[in-house]
Design a protein around this motif. Structure first.
Motif, PDB file in Angstrom:
ATOM      1  N   MET A   1      -3.340 -40.058  22.501  1.00 16.76           N
ATOM      2  CA  MET A   1      -3.260 -38.788  23.221  1.00 16.76           C
ATOM      3  C   MET A   1      -2.048 -37.999  22.721  1.00 16.76           C
ATOM      4  N   ALA A   2      -2.246 -36.706  22.513  1.00 17.78           N
ATOM      5  CA  ALA A   2      -1.156 -35.864  22.015  1.00 17.78           C
ATOM      6  C   ALA A   2      -0.059 -35.731  23.071  1.00 17.78           C
ATOM      7  N   LEU A   3       1.167 -35.750  22.619  1.00 17.95           N
ATOM      8  CA  LEU A   3       2.301 -35.500  23.500  1.00 17.95           C
ATOM      9  C   LEU A   3       2.346 -34.018  23.847  1.00 17.95           C
ATOM     10  N   THR A   4       2.843 -33.711  25.034  1.00 17.77           N
ATOM     11  CA  THR A   4       2.840 -32.327  25.526  1.00 17.77           C
ATOM     12  C   THR A   4       4.247 -31.755  25.551  1.00 17.77           C
ATOM     13  N   VAL A   5       4.393 -30.581  24.929  1.00 16.81           N
ATOM     14  CA  VAL A   5       5.670 -29.869  24.903  1.00 16.81           C
ATOM     15  C   VAL A   5       5.543 -28.607  25.742  1.00 16.81           C
ATOM     16  N   LEU A   6       6.484 -28.404  26.639  1.00 18.51           N
ATOM     17  CA  LEU A   6       6.548 -27.184  27.443  1.00 18.51           C
ATOM     18  C   LEU A   6       7.539 -26.232  26.787  1.00 18.51           C
ATOM     19  N   VAL A   7       7.056 -25.059  26.354  1.00 15.90           N
ATOM     20  CA  VAL A   7       7.913 -24.044  25.738  1.00 15.90           C
ATOM     21  C   VAL A   7       8.272 -23.003  26.797  1.00 15.90           C
ATOM     22  N   VAL A   8       9.554 -22.895  27.106  1.00 14.65           N
ATOM     23  CA  VAL A   8      10.036 -21.943  28.119  1.00 14.65           C
ATOM     24  C   VAL A   8      10.872 -20.899  27.385  1.00 14.65           C
ATOM     25  N   GLU A   9      10.287 -19.732  27.163  1.00 18.17           N
ATOM     26  CA  GLU A   9      10.917 -18.683  26.359  1.00 18.17           C
ATOM     27  C   GLU A   9      10.371 -17.332  26.822  1.00 18.17           C
ATOM     28  N   ASP A  10      11.279 -16.404  27.194  1.00 13.44           N
ATOM     29  CA  ASP A  10      10.813 -15.137  27.751  1.00 13.44           C
ATOM     30  C   ASP A  10      10.357 -14.141  26.687  1.00 13.44           C
ATOM     31  N   GLU A  11      10.726 -14.340  25.419  1.00 15.06           N
ATOM     32  CA  GLU A  11      10.279 -13.437  24.363  1.00 15.06           C
ATOM     33  C   GLU A  11       8.941 -13.921  23.818  1.00 15.06           C
ATOM     34  N   LYS A  12       7.904 -13.102  24.023  1.00 10.19           N
ATOM     35  CA  LYS A  12       6.541 -13.523  23.706  1.00 10.19           C
ATOM     36  C   LYS A  12       6.369 -13.884  22.239  1.00 10.19           C
ATOM     37  N   GLU A  13       6.982 -13.110  21.331  1.00 10.01           N
ATOM     38  CA  GLU A  13       6.813 -13.379  19.901  1.00 10.01           C
ATOM     39  C   GLU A  13       7.350 -14.752  19.532  1.00 10.01           C
ATOM     40  N   ILE A  14       8.504 -15.102  20.050  1.00  8.19           N
ATOM     41  CA  ILE A  14       9.074 -16.416  19.767  1.00  8.19           C
ATOM     42  C   ILE A  14       8.215 -17.503  20.397  1.00  8.19           C
ATOM     43  N   ARG A  15       7.778 -17.263  21.627  1.00 10.47           N
ATOM     44  CA  ARG A  15       6.958 -18.236  22.349  1.00 10.47           C
ATOM     45  C   ARG A  15       5.683 -18.567  21.570  1.00 10.47           C
ATOM     46  N   GLU A  16       5.008 -17.530  21.073  1.00  9.33           N
ATOM     47  CA  GLU A  16       3.769 -17.736  20.346  1.00  9.33           C
ATOM     48  C   GLU A  16       4.013 -18.361  18.983  1.00  9.33           C
ATOM     49  N   LEU A  17       5.104 -18.001  18.343  1.00 10.77           N
ATOM     50  CA  LEU A  17       5.454 -18.595  17.049  1.00 10.77           C
ATOM     51  C   LEU A  17       5.646 -20.102  17.199  1.00 10.77           C
ATOM     52  N   LEU A  18       6.394 -20.511  18.220  1.00 16.57           N
ATOM     53  CA  LEU A  18       6.632 -21.930  18.454  1.00 16.57           C
ATOM     54  C   LEU A  18       5.351 -22.652  18.851  1.00 16.57           C
ATOM     55  N   ARG A  19       4.523 -21.992  19.654  1.00 20.95           N
ATOM     56  CA  ARG A  19       3.253 -22.616  20.048  1.00 20.95           C
ATOM     57  C   ARG A  19       2.406 -22.938  18.824  1.00 20.95           C
ATOM     58  N   ARG A  20       2.293 -21.961  17.899  1.00 19.75           N
ATOM     59  CA  ARG A  20       1.471 -22.182  16.698  1.00 19.75           C
ATOM     60  C   ARG A  20       1.991 -23.356  15.878  1.00 19.75           C
ATOM     61  N   TYR A  21       3.298 -23.403  15.681  1.00 23.80           N
ATOM     62  CA  TYR A  21       3.869 -24.474  14.869  1.00 23.80           C
ATOM     63  C   TYR A  21       3.716 -25.836  15.529  1.00 23.80           C
ATOM     64  N   LEU A  22       3.938 -25.908  16.837  1.00 27.18           N
ATOM     65  CA  LEU A  22       3.821 -27.181  17.543  1.00 27.18           C
ATOM     66  C   LEU A  22       2.378 -27.672  17.570  1.00 27.18           C
ATOM     67  N   GLU A  23       1.436 -26.769  17.800  1.00 28.38           N
ATOM     68  CA  GLU A  23       0.032 -27.168  17.818  1.00 28.38           C
ATOM     69  C   GLU A  23      -0.412 -27.641  16.439  1.00 28.38           C
ATOM     70  N   ARG A  24       0.076 -26.973  15.399  1.00 25.72           N
ATOM     71  CA  ARG A  24      -0.273 -27.370  14.046  1.00 25.72           C
ATOM     72  C   ARG A  24       0.278 -28.752  13.722  1.00 25.72           C
ATOM     73  N   ALA A  25       1.380 -29.122  14.374  1.00 32.67           N
ATOM     74  CA  ALA A  25       1.964 -30.444  14.185  1.00 32.67           C
ATOM     75  C   ALA A  25       1.305 -31.495  15.067  1.00 32.67           C
ATOM     76  N   GLY A  26       0.307 -31.109  15.852  1.00 33.91           N
ATOM     77  CA  GLY A  26      -0.459 -32.063  16.635  1.00 33.91           C
ATOM     78  C   GLY A  26      -0.050 -32.218  18.078  1.00 33.91           C
ATOM     79  N   TYR A  27       0.863 -31.376  18.572  1.00 32.94           N
ATOM     80  CA  TYR A  27       1.297 -31.480  19.958  1.00 32.94           C
ATOM     81  C   TYR A  27       0.421 -30.629  20.878  1.00 32.94           C
TER      82      TYR A  27
END
Length: 231
Positions: A1-27
């Motif tokens: 089962m994939a580990l879950t990361v909670l990204v807490v960031e008020d700037e949407k661009e940064i939030r989405e950038l991190l989401r894409r990278y983390l998901e691509r890494a399998g999280y």
């Protein structure tokens, strides 16, 4: 089962950038721009790590950090524009496991997340498996931050690594120079776009005779990976 990361960031661009990278890494990834929502998610969901911006608009990031540490001691990697030594010491004293200052490379953030999870007793099983391209000639292991070409290890700079993994994320897709800047260095690096060509040149040099076939130029647009992903 994939580990879950909670990204807490008020700037949407940064939030989405991190989401894409983390998901691509399998999280698995949950995101929010609200400190109050983060506290709620920490109480209701199985979060394995929190990636936390301290400069939140509603709840002080320090409070979210305290909640994360109290609720099962969830590991926390802090993201912040606060750069003084005193700020870092303050965050670490509150229980942060690592500290990343802005602007940052999203690839570096993913590597730090993986390292903290491993130290905390998590597993790299949630990370992406080794991907291969060109009938096995190119192999990329994002979890280990390793790449091989024709069986030989590639010694890449962080920027070259970011370029290669960005292009390899969707083989054949053309990435503009601006997109590559965002993926490799983060959108804050204004003016960096014009230097991408020199980094591509260096990457091709390290790829040897396969460089021009592997990293293709699309005139007037950008670059694409010339080899297909192996099934």
């Amino acid at each position: 089962m994939a580990l879950t990361v909670l990204v807490v960031e008020d700037e949407k661009e940064i939030r989405e950038l991190l989401r894409r990278y983390l998901e691509r890494a399998g999280y698995g990834v949950l995101t929010t721009g609200s400190g109050a929502e983060a506290v709620r998610l920490l109480g209701e969901r199985g979060i394995d790590l929190t990636l936390l911006d301290l400069g939140l608009p509603d709840v002080d990031g320090d409070e979210v950090l305290r909640e994360a540490r109290e609720r099962g001691r969830v590991p926390v990697v802090v993201l912040t524009a606060r750069t003084t030594v005193e700020d870092r010491i303050h965050g670490l004293r509150l229980g942060a496991d690592d500290y990343v200052t802005k602007p940052f490379s999203p690839t570096e953030v993913v590597l730090r997340v993986t390292a903290v999870l491993q130290r905390a007793g998590g597993t790299a099983a949630g990370a992406a498996p080794v991907s291969s391209y060109g009938e096995g000639r190119l192999r990329i292991d994002e979890a280990r931050h390793e790449a091989e070409l024709d069986g030989s290890s590639l010694e890449l700079t962080p920027t070259e690594w970011g370029l290669l993994t960005a292009l390899a994320s969707v083989p054949g897709r053309v990435f503009s120079r601006y997109e590559l800047v965002n993926r490799v260095r983060g959108y804050e690096f204004t003016g960096y776009e014009r230097t991408i060509d020199s980094h591509v040149k260096n990457l091709r040099h390290k790829l040897g005779g396969a460089g021009s076939d592997l990293v293709k130029t699309v005139l007037g647009v950008g670059y694409r990976l010339g080899w297909a992903r192996d099934t």
